[in-house]
Design an enzyme around this catalytic site. Structure first.
Site, short mmCIF file in Angstrom:
data_model
loop_
_atom_site.label_atom_id
_atom_site.label_comp_id
_atom_site.label_asym_id
_atom_site.label_seq_id
_atom_site.Cartn_x
_atom_site.Cartn_y
_atom_site.Cartn_z
N TYR A 1 0.86 -1.18 0.00
CA TYR A 1 0.00 0.00 0.00
C TYR A 1 0.90 1.23 0.00
O TYR A 1 1.98 1.22 0.59
CB TYR A 1 -0.91 0.01 1.23
CG TYR A 1 -2.01 -1.04 1.18
CD1 TYR A 1 -1.71 -2.39 1.35
CD2 TYR A 1 -3.33 -0.68 0.95
CE1 TYR A 1 -2.71 -3.35 1.29
CE2 TYR A 1 -4.34 -1.63 0.90
CZ TYR A 1 -4.03 -2.96 1.07
OH TYR A 1 -5.02 -3.91 1.00
N GLU A 2 0.44 2.31 -0.62
CA GLU A 2 1.35 3.44 -0.82
C GLU A 2 1.72 4.16 0.47
O GLU A 2 2.62 4.99 0.48
CB GLU A 2 0.80 4.43 -1.87
CG GLU A 2 -0.46 5.12 -1.49
CD GLU A 2 -1.09 5.87 -2.68
OE1 GLU A 2 -0.60 5.78 -3.80
OE2 GLU A 2 -2.11 6.52 -2.44
N SER A 3 1.08 3.79 1.58
CA SER A 3 1.48 4.33 2.88
C SER A 3 2.85 3.80 3.31
O SER A 3 3.40 4.26 4.30
CB SER A 3 0.46 3.95 3.93
OG SER A 3 0.30 2.55 3.98
#
Lengths: 257, 286, 286, 257
Positions: free
Chosen positions: A50-52
């Site tokens: 996830y881009e987090s």
């Protein structure tokens, strides 16, 4: 045959496209459901990012946001966001990126920026987020979108992320070596790019859907592959795992409140 | 060297009208209490930088604190629109909001370049898109070895960075863990900074040799505000309140309901109101 | 996906004559056992990249494995010269060694750019120095916003990266801690990689949420070689053997004493010889 | 007066120049001894950074290398080397950098690369390491070097890191805003740049040293400030702390073998 909703068919069709060796950049919503369904059924080894910054995460419930604590706690490790975009996305380490949008054209370019003119928008949408670089840095792109005349349009109001640009070799001519959108999964059908023109072309129709329905929900003249399959309906097992996931998510999100 | 102050004092000293302010936190550790304090102190004409404007900037924009927004994704994550952001862009309410729009990759690189003291960042981005047509700060540089055109953007160098973290020690060293976002970069890129923390401890105690720490001499002001990230979360303290995000959709949809909510929950409250969230949620998690 | 092999097998599969090889480890976790294995397998015509060539490259250079060295600091830390490196550069023994010389900042940026998939890195460096006169890979780029001239260097993209780490798990995920150097970047920048580790564990167990980990799918080969960083150190396992570094000065000063040492300690030994150092030192630390 | 060696005077004079608020980039050898002497005596709050990535480290013994385990274990935290050079050094967060070299000229430019021609060196030295960027990114530079005709030279064989370039405003003209070498501490004297010409000029002579001695160990015509002080000799306390540190270091390094 088990009863199911078009959204479930869409999610399940997307999940099926993922394999054990894929490293998948996941967005929130349908992509997250599809990717986790794959992980919890036929592709337990699939790597979800996830881009987090969460690498190889294994959430037991679906996150509402892209950086929920659940994603971090179940990840192999979590890196800072600049590293995520530099080493992991731009570094070419992601095999599949999921995208969606408010508007798509027949070459699978996407708009998530504005409806109407940029300076006087009818609807101001959230914007690009990770999409502009996901679209060009991932090995290939899967797009998940419900069909409709307002979203499947002849011309985008803004190009937020590219698909096959103007078709043919126009994408490669920008110096981009990745494949771009190889699948478009809708609530009605599966599209793949035509090998020559790169126009997104129906290759499989979901059970019970007609060509007329597809055309009525598409703002351009829909093309079909020489051989069009019928999508396998969801299996009992697929539906069970997906519905369990959603139920677990609803339960936990209710509790946390 | 970091000074440990109350949040009200820190905002008073660090944030001026007309400043460029970066309040960061990527889903995790969003400095909501500090946002409320800036609103209460009535700051105006701010340029707000943030990857995901989110509820915190929806509130600042709706209260008329911002003249300009520099951002990459302006939505309510998993829920939908930011209604106050949209009302400002679509209808100019409460006044016109200028926007400078980027992608996440560009914003992350711009913070990284700011922290690294560079004037610009280069990356492989924006290819084929329309962003450069609406944002003159997207340019290009040619690689002097391969000839490849790379996207270039100016480094972020905010006047003030505001973040929330789990812990600080008494020397003002700040420790973060979990989803790290761009907070370290934002503080290092900024001229001044405010860090709100869940708690100030005597000593961090045993920790990873590579724990993510901002040394005290790189931090401006530290304020202890338990629960200060609510309704976002603080890993190890309390979870994200997803329902608040869902409910914000209704609260923020109309101008009247938004203003009423802000009056009751921000203008008539203080940073100590956040402690209740922390306590409540910490208890619930046990 | 990472394959777990013996060091001999891993070197056989990953390192070819003529390759560009980056063996990294900044004082800490230097992959000495892997260096010995490359020497034993008789690799030739290598281009060696490393910030601090150090004893490991002094040995490879002295044994004639390298045609070229890309580096930023070629000394024996705290002791003095690298005699084999000097003999190669000053006298062409055992044959001429081409050099490409950078600063640490340039090398670190070049690895970072390699890991980030960029063709080049830009930084504020080399100003006023003579480096560009002897290294055509130092060029410049003009910031399109400020006009400032920044130094530009090509990204490092080695054929093979070789590092040593504390632990891997059975899936080939690799965990590092302590002085991190540029090892993560070197592996991510390389086409292939070998990671030797102190131990392969079932599970990393409790760890920082932000532990430095190279996921298995980014790693080529993993080989368990306890003590494999000797005479450098592995934080949490055994300390640096400073005396070895001091003694190397005498061993390496003359060609004969060097060759004799290499015969006895490298050519006639195997990677298992390193385990003795690990055991001995671990016991001493207890 | 206590008996002491010229090297001890040099180390102690360098230590005195550091204060509690300084953030100091430390190299191995004399700089490390000076910085830690300062920390263990008059400047307990001084922040020491080694280029291995260790931030705010407090070693109890002197490391032999720049990345010894001792530095990491006693640090506030340790960052990767690319971050060290990007965020910490280039980011302008270091107030004082220590340098030394094989050759220095009267403008405090340094050579640590080669003696003789680059392509046919008489002596191949280790090279630049961190120095080229330390010299321009730190707020100011302290140089520690023992004097001698072979090291204090009229013309460098190679400019590895710059001091005041060709004097006057030539450093500023390169677009560099940091101060450069503000002190040169030798075994004989203290030099500071002349405010106008930027030539390193003797401002203080160590006890018992003559001007003749200084000139005999300098390859250019030495200049003196209008007022030249005599360096305070090492105090008993300074010598005690320094010698303890060296003794502790020798003991530990012996044991580890």
């Amino acid at each position: 045959m088990t009863d199911y909703k078009p959204n479930e068919m869409m999610t399940i069709a997307a999940a099926r496209a993922l394999g054990n060796d894929d490293v998948c950049f996941v967005g929130i919503g349908m992509p997250s459901a599809a990717a986790n369904l794959a992980r919890l059924s036929h592709a337990p080894g699939v790597t979800l990012i996830y881009e987090s910054g969460t690498l190889a995460t294994k959430p037991t419930v679906l996150p509402l946001s892209i950086g929920d604590g659940e994603l971090c706690e179940t990840a192999l490790t979590t890196v800072a966001v600049p590293e995520m975009f530099r080493y992991w996305l731009q570094g070419g380490r992601i095999s599949i990126g999921f995208l969606g949008g408010a508007q798509i054209d027949k070459y699978a370019n996407l708009n998530t920026t504005v409806v109407g003119p940029y300076d006087k928008p009818k609807v101001r949408l959230p914007g690009g987020g990770g999409a502009p670089e996901i679209a060009t840095s991932c090995g290939e792109i899967f797009i998940i979108m419900a069909q409709g005349k307002r979203s499947f349009v002849e011309k985008l109001d803004f190009v937020t992320s590219i698909g096959h640009v103007q078709g043919g070799d126009s994408r490669a001519k920008l110096g981009i070596k990745t494949k771009g959108p190889t699948r478009l999964i809708t609530d009605l059908a599966l599209f793949e790019p035509d090998p020559q023109t790169k126009e997104m072309t129906v290759v499989s129709i979901h059970p019970g859907v007609t060509r007329e329905q597809i055309q009525d929900n598409t703002g351009w003249q829909v093309r079909y592959a020489a051989k069009v399959a019928q999508t396998l309906p969801p299996t009992v097992r697929e539906l069970e795992v997906l519905r369990d996931l959603h139920a677990r998510t609803a339960r936990v999100q209710g509790e946390a409140a | 060297m970091a000074r440990i102050l109350s949040l009200a004092e820190a905002v008073k000293e660090a944030v001026c009208d007309g400043d460029t302010v970066a309040m960061e936190g990527f889903t995790h550790l969003i400095p909501h209490a500090a946002g409320h304090e800036i609103i209460r102190q009535g700051r105006k004409h701010l340029t707000l930088i943030r990857m995901t404007p989110d509820l915190i900037y929806d509130q600042l924009i709706g209260m008329g604190c911002a003249d300009k927004l520099v951002f990459s994704w302006g939505g309510n994550p998993g829920v939908g629109s930011l209604h106050r952001f949209r009302d400002a862009v679509e209808n100019g309410w409460p006044h016109k909001l200028a926007i400078e729009e980027h992608s996440h990759a560009a914003m992350a690189n711009a913070y990284e370049a700011g922290a690294a003291g560079l004037p610009c960042a280069i990356f492989r981005g924006y290819r084929g898109t329309d962003f450069h047509k609406v944002n003159p700060n997207i340019r290009s540089v040619k690689c002097p070895f391969t000839g490849e055109e790379l996207a270039a953007i100016p480094a972020h160098r905010p006047d003030v960075a505001v973040i929330h973290a789990q812990r600080a020690d008494k020397a003002g060293n700040v420790m973060l863990e979990g989803v790290l976002g761009v907070q370290k970069e934002a503080v290092l890129a900024a001229k001044r900074s405010i860090v709100t923390v869940e708690e100030i401890v005597d000593d961090f105690g045993p920790r990873s040799l590579n724990a993510v720490i901002l040394p005290g001499w790189t931090v401006g002001y530290v304020a202890e505000v338990p629960g200060g990230a609510f309704p976002s979360y603080a890993q190890g303290y309390y979870p994200r309140n997803n329902n608040f995000y869902k409910e914000w959709d209704a609260v923020s949809r109309e101008r009247d309901s938004f203003l009423a909510w802000m009056k009751t929950n921000v203008l008539e409250k203080g940073p100590e109101a956040f402690a209740a969230h922390a306590r409540k949620l910490r208890a619930a998690a046990e």
